[in-house]
Each structure stands twice: as structure tokens, then as C-alpha cells.
Enzyme design. Structure first.
Site, PDB file in Angstrom:
ATOM      1  N   SER A 193      59.799  67.298   1.544  1.00  0.00           N
ATOM      2  CA  SER A 193      58.642  68.182   1.374  1.00  0.00           C
ATOM      3  C   SER A 193      58.095  68.578   2.733  1.00  0.00           C
ATOM      4  O   SER A 193      57.711  67.724   3.542  1.00  0.00           O
ATOM      5  CB  SER A 193      57.537  67.469   0.594  1.00  0.00           C
ATOM      6  OG  SER A 193      56.313  68.148   0.809  1.00  0.00           O
ATOM      7  N   HIS A 217      61.574  71.060  -0.654  1.00  0.00           N
ATOM      8  CA  HIS A 217      60.454  71.089  -1.591  1.00  0.00           C
ATOM      9  C   HIS A 217      59.257  71.750  -0.912  1.00  0.00           C
ATOM     10  O   HIS A 217      58.808  71.309   0.146  1.00  0.00           O
ATOM     11  CB  HIS A 217      60.128  69.639  -1.993  1.00  0.00           C
ATOM     12  CG  HIS A 217      59.058  69.500  -3.014  1.00  0.00           C
ATOM     13  ND1 HIS A 217      59.294  69.659  -4.367  1.00  0.00           N
ATOM     14  CD2 HIS A 217      57.748  69.204  -2.899  1.00  0.00           C
ATOM     15  CE1 HIS A 217      58.174  69.465  -5.036  1.00  0.00           C
ATOM     16  NE2 HIS A 217      57.207  69.187  -4.177  1.00  0.00           N
ATOM     17  N   ASP A 250      55.387  72.922  -1.201  1.00  0.00           N
ATOM     18  CA  ASP A 250      54.155  72.648  -1.926  1.00  0.00           C
ATOM     19  C   ASP A 250      53.137  73.757  -1.726  1.00  0.00           C
ATOM     20  O   ASP A 250      52.557  73.902  -0.648  1.00  0.00           O
ATOM     21  CB  ASP A 250      53.562  71.316  -1.434  1.00  0.00           C
ATOM     22  CG  ASP A 250      54.398  70.137  -1.895  1.00  0.00           C
ATOM     23  OD1 ASP A 250      54.548  69.967  -3.120  1.00  0.00           O
ATOM     24  OD2 ASP A 250      54.909  69.402  -1.028  1.00  0.00           O
ATOM     25  N   MET A 268      49.586  75.178  -2.570  1.00  0.00           N
ATOM     26  CA  MET A 268      48.278  74.685  -3.029  1.00  0.00           C
ATOM     27  C   MET A 268      47.223  75.763  -2.835  1.00  0.00           C
ATOM     28  O   MET A 268      47.235  76.477  -1.823  1.00  0.00           O
ATOM     29  CB  MET A 268      47.882  73.444  -2.233  1.00  0.00           C
ATOM     30  CG  MET A 268      48.886  72.316  -2.307  1.00  0.00           C
ATOM     31  SD  MET A 268      48.282  70.859  -1.453  1.00  0.00           S
ATOM     32  CE  MET A 268      49.708  69.777  -1.608  1.00  0.00           C
ATOM     33  N   HIS A 301      56.966  74.024  -5.697  1.00  0.00           N
ATOM     34  CA  HIS A 301      56.031  73.289  -6.551  1.00  0.00           C
ATOM     35  C   HIS A 301      54.675  74.007  -6.485  1.00  0.00           C
ATOM     36  O   HIS A 301      53.985  73.944  -5.473  1.00  0.00           O
ATOM     37  CB  HIS A 301      55.930  71.847  -6.009  1.00  0.00           C
ATOM     38  CG  HIS A 301      54.954  70.972  -6.706  1.00  0.00           C
ATOM     39  ND1 HIS A 301      54.579  69.742  -6.194  1.00  0.00           N
ATOM     40  CD2 HIS A 301      54.276  71.117  -7.878  1.00  0.00           C
ATOM     41  CE1 HIS A 301      53.707  69.182  -7.018  1.00  0.00           C
ATOM     42  NE2 HIS A 301      53.501  69.994  -8.041  1.00  0.00           N
ATOM     43  N   MET A 326      51.046  74.371  -7.171  1.00  0.00           N
ATOM     44  CA  MET A 326      49.800  73.681  -7.538  1.00  0.00           C
ATOM     45  C   MET A 326      48.689  74.718  -7.488  1.00  0.00           C
ATOM     46  O   MET A 326      47.784  74.663  -6.640  1.00  0.00           O
ATOM     47  CB  MET A 326      49.557  72.504  -6.578  1.00  0.00           C
ATOM     48  CG  MET A 326      50.500  71.336  -6.848  1.00  0.00           C
ATOM     49  SD  MET A 326      50.593  70.174  -5.473  1.00  0.00           S
ATOM     50  CE  MET A 326      51.868  70.969  -4.497  1.00  0.00           C
ATOM     51  N   MET A 357      54.594  63.576 -11.459  1.00  0.00           N
ATOM     52  CA  MET A 357      53.862  63.290 -10.214  1.00  0.00           C
ATOM     53  C   MET A 357      53.615  61.785 -10.108  1.00  0.00           C
ATOM     54  O   MET A 357      53.162  61.160 -11.067  1.00  0.00           O
ATOM     55  CB  MET A 357      52.516  64.022 -10.188  1.00  0.00           C
ATOM     56  CG  MET A 357      52.592  65.533 -10.000  1.00  0.00           C
ATOM     57  SD  MET A 357      53.409  66.062  -8.470  1.00  0.00           S
ATOM     58  CE  MET A 357      52.409  65.274  -7.191  1.00  0.00           C
ATOM     59  N   ASP A 407      57.451  62.728  -7.134  1.00  0.00           N
ATOM     60  CA  ASP A 407      56.837  63.370  -5.969  1.00  0.00           C
ATOM     61  C   ASP A 407      55.546  62.644  -5.631  1.00  0.00           C
ATOM     62  O   ASP A 407      54.606  62.647  -6.429  1.00  0.00           O
ATOM     63  CB  ASP A 407      56.567  64.840  -6.330  1.00  0.00           C
ATOM     64  CG  ASP A 407      55.979  65.644  -5.178  1.00  0.00           C
ATOM     65  OD1 ASP A 407      55.905  65.124  -4.055  1.00  0.00           O
ATOM     66  OD2 ASP A 407      55.591  66.803  -5.428  1.00  0.00           O
TER      67      ASP A 407
HETATM   68  C1  DX5 Z   1      51.531  66.233  -3.127  1.00  0.00           C
HETATM   69  C2  DX5 Z   1      52.783  67.043  -2.972  1.00  0.00           C
HETATM   70  C3  DX5 Z   1      53.916  66.294  -2.429  1.00  0.00           C
HETATM   71  C4  DX5 Z   1      53.713  65.727  -1.044  1.00  0.00           C
HETATM   72  C5  DX5 Z   1      54.301  64.359  -1.057  1.00  0.00           C
HETATM   73  O1  DX5 Z   1      50.576  66.986  -3.766  1.00  0.00           O
HETATM   74  O2  DX5 Z   1      53.184  67.575  -4.225  1.00  0.00           O
HETATM   75  O3  DX5 Z   1      55.132  67.050  -2.469  1.00  0.00           O
HETATM   76  O4  DX5 Z   1      54.314  66.442  -0.022  1.00  0.00           O
HETATM   77  O5  DX5 Z   1      54.007  63.758   0.125  1.00  0.00           O
HETATM   78  P1  DX5 Z   1      54.342  62.248   0.446  1.00  0.00           P
HETATM   79  O6  DX5 Z   1      55.828  62.115   0.332  1.00  0.00           O
HETATM   80  O7  DX5 Z   1      53.831  62.098   1.814  1.00  0.00           O
HETATM   81  O8  DX5 Z   1      53.627  61.385  -0.567  1.00  0.00           O
HETATM   82 ZN    ZN Z   2      55.187  68.531  -4.376  1.00  0.00          ZN
END
Ligand code: DX5
Ligand code: ZN
Length: 226
Positions: free
Chosen positions: A12, A37, A39, A41, A70, A72, A141, A179
């Protein structure tokens, strides 16, 4: 690019240097990761804000890795087309982010890419049952989404195990992705529970040698099922 059906390590970029995302993608590729991956947000569905389709598009031009996006964001529907056009290979939407998750998943498929469904730690895995035929991946998650560097919530792995059992009984084999809080200790636990896609942010990009960490994670995970 079609990912092979084995164990997938999906670094990620959330934990990478945002000033050098292409370099971070290259390190993942060098370590043998198959997916990247991403993310997304929105500061609304989750407290944090990251990036949108423009960054996905820029990365598409700089890496051959499968782009596992992903989302969010709530609602996701207005942005699906832009992310698909940007070059995402899969869009994963949260069950919690829209009352019309089935329609959102259908739309993603119509856009010609893969669709995934994600559930937060507080959401029972059973909510995905009605849409299992419409996705190729379920993201369970293992932390509350929004931030990297959190500790894995052990009860989430019980959800992974129950979902994997359910899928086996039905003859289904979606990717089951975990994740949040995945590292050399928790990766084998997640794989034993039935996960076959491991997302890791801090464990990869917090390390001095991210490529070596990808290799180490794969080794640790593979050893767990040998
Ligand atoms: C959290 C994300 C993850 C994040 C995980 O909201 O969806 O993908 O990058 O990070 P680590 O591996 O540091 O927990
Ligand atoms: Zn993620």
C-alpha cells in the site's frame, strides 16, 4: 494484466514517500509484488484525505503492476468512471459507503474492470453474501480504515476464517484480502485464516529496503501454509 491465482502481496502506497510514488511502485515490483494497493480517502467516509484519479492515472503510466484501488469514499458512485478511466484494474467499494452497493458493483463491472467489496471491522462478513457473485475480491478490513500503522484487530481474522469456510462450502473462490496491521508476524496468521491477498503499508515502506520486505512477507506467508 491478469493476476495469477496464488498468494498476492499488495504493498500500500499510503506508507510510501508521496514525493516519489513511482519509485515506491518500482520497489514493490522489484520485490515481486503483483498488485499495488492504492488507498483513496475523502475526509468524509474516513477522517483522512489522500488522492484521486489524477494520481492513479500518473501511476498507471509509471508501473505495470495491477492497480488495486481501495475506495474509502462516500458515496463512491459519482467517481467510479473517473477511476476506471484513470487505469484502475479493480475498484473496491465499502459496503458501508452506499445503500446501493449492488448497483455500484454492477457499474464497476460495466466499466470493464474488476469489482471488490470491503467491510469494516464492525461490520459482519455476512453482508457480502448477496453480492459474492458480483465481485472477485472481498476485503476484510483488519483495522478501522483511515490511517496506516495501526495494529491488526484479531477478531477480524475470525471473520476471514468464517468467510473462507462459507465460500468453500458454496464452491466459491473470491480473493480474500486483509488490510491493516499486516507484518511478518500477522501475515502468516492471516493466511492461515484463509486470506490470499495481503495488503501491507508500513511493513513494506517503513522498512529500509521495501523490495526485501515484500520478499520477506511472501516467504513468511507461504511458510504458514506449507
Ligand atoms: C487503511 C488502509 C490501508 C493502509 C494499511 O485505511 O486501507 O491500506 O495502508 O496500512 P498498514 O499496513 O500500515 O496498516
Ligand atoms: Zn487499503
Amino acid at each position: 494484466m491478469s493476476p495469477d491465482k496464488s498468494l498476492i502481496i499488495a504493498p500500500s502506497l499510503l506508507a510510501a514517500d508521496f514525493g516519489d510514488l513511482a519509485g515506491a511502485a518500482a520497489a514493490a515490483e522489484e520485490g515481486g509484488a503483483q498488485w499495488l494497493h492504492l488507498d483513496v480517502m475523502d475526509g468524509h467516509f474516513v477522517p483522512n484525505i489522500t488522492f484521486g484519479p489524477l494520481v492513479v492515472e500518473a501511476l498507471r503510466r509509471r508501473t505495470r503492476l495491477f492497480l488495486d484501488v481501495h475506495l474509502m469514499i462516500a458515496p463512491p458512485e459519482p467517481h467510479l468512471e473517473a477511476f476506471a478511466r484513470a487505469g484502475a484494474d479493480r475498484l473496491t467499494v465499502h459496503w458501508e459507503a452506499t445503500p446501493h452497493v449492488h448497483r455500484a458493483l454492477q457499474r464497476i463491472t460495466e466499466l470493464g474492470i474488476r469489482a471488490g467489496i470491503a467491510v469494516n471491522p464492525g461490520t459482519p462478513w455476512q453482508v457480502v453474501e448477496p453480492v459474492l457473485a458480483d465481485v472477485d475480491l472481498v476485503l476484510v478490513m483488519t483495522v478501522n480504515p483511515g490511517f496506516g500503522g495501526q495494529r491488526l484487530i484479531p477478531a477480524c481474522l475470525e471473520k476471514v476464517a468464517a468467510l473462507r469456510r462459507f465460500c468453500r462450502e458454496r464452491g466459491l473462490s473470491p480473493w480474500i484480502q486483509v488490510d491493516g496491521g499486516i507484518d511478518l508476524t500477522t501475515a502468516p496468521q492471516a493466511v492461515r485464516a484463509g486470506a490470499d491477498v495481503l495488503v501491507a503499508g508500513t511493513a513494506v515502506y517503513g522498512a529500509a529496503d521495501p523490495a526485501a520486505q515484500v520478499r520477506a512477507l511472501r516467504q513468511a506467508a507461504a511458510a504458514a501454509v506449507r
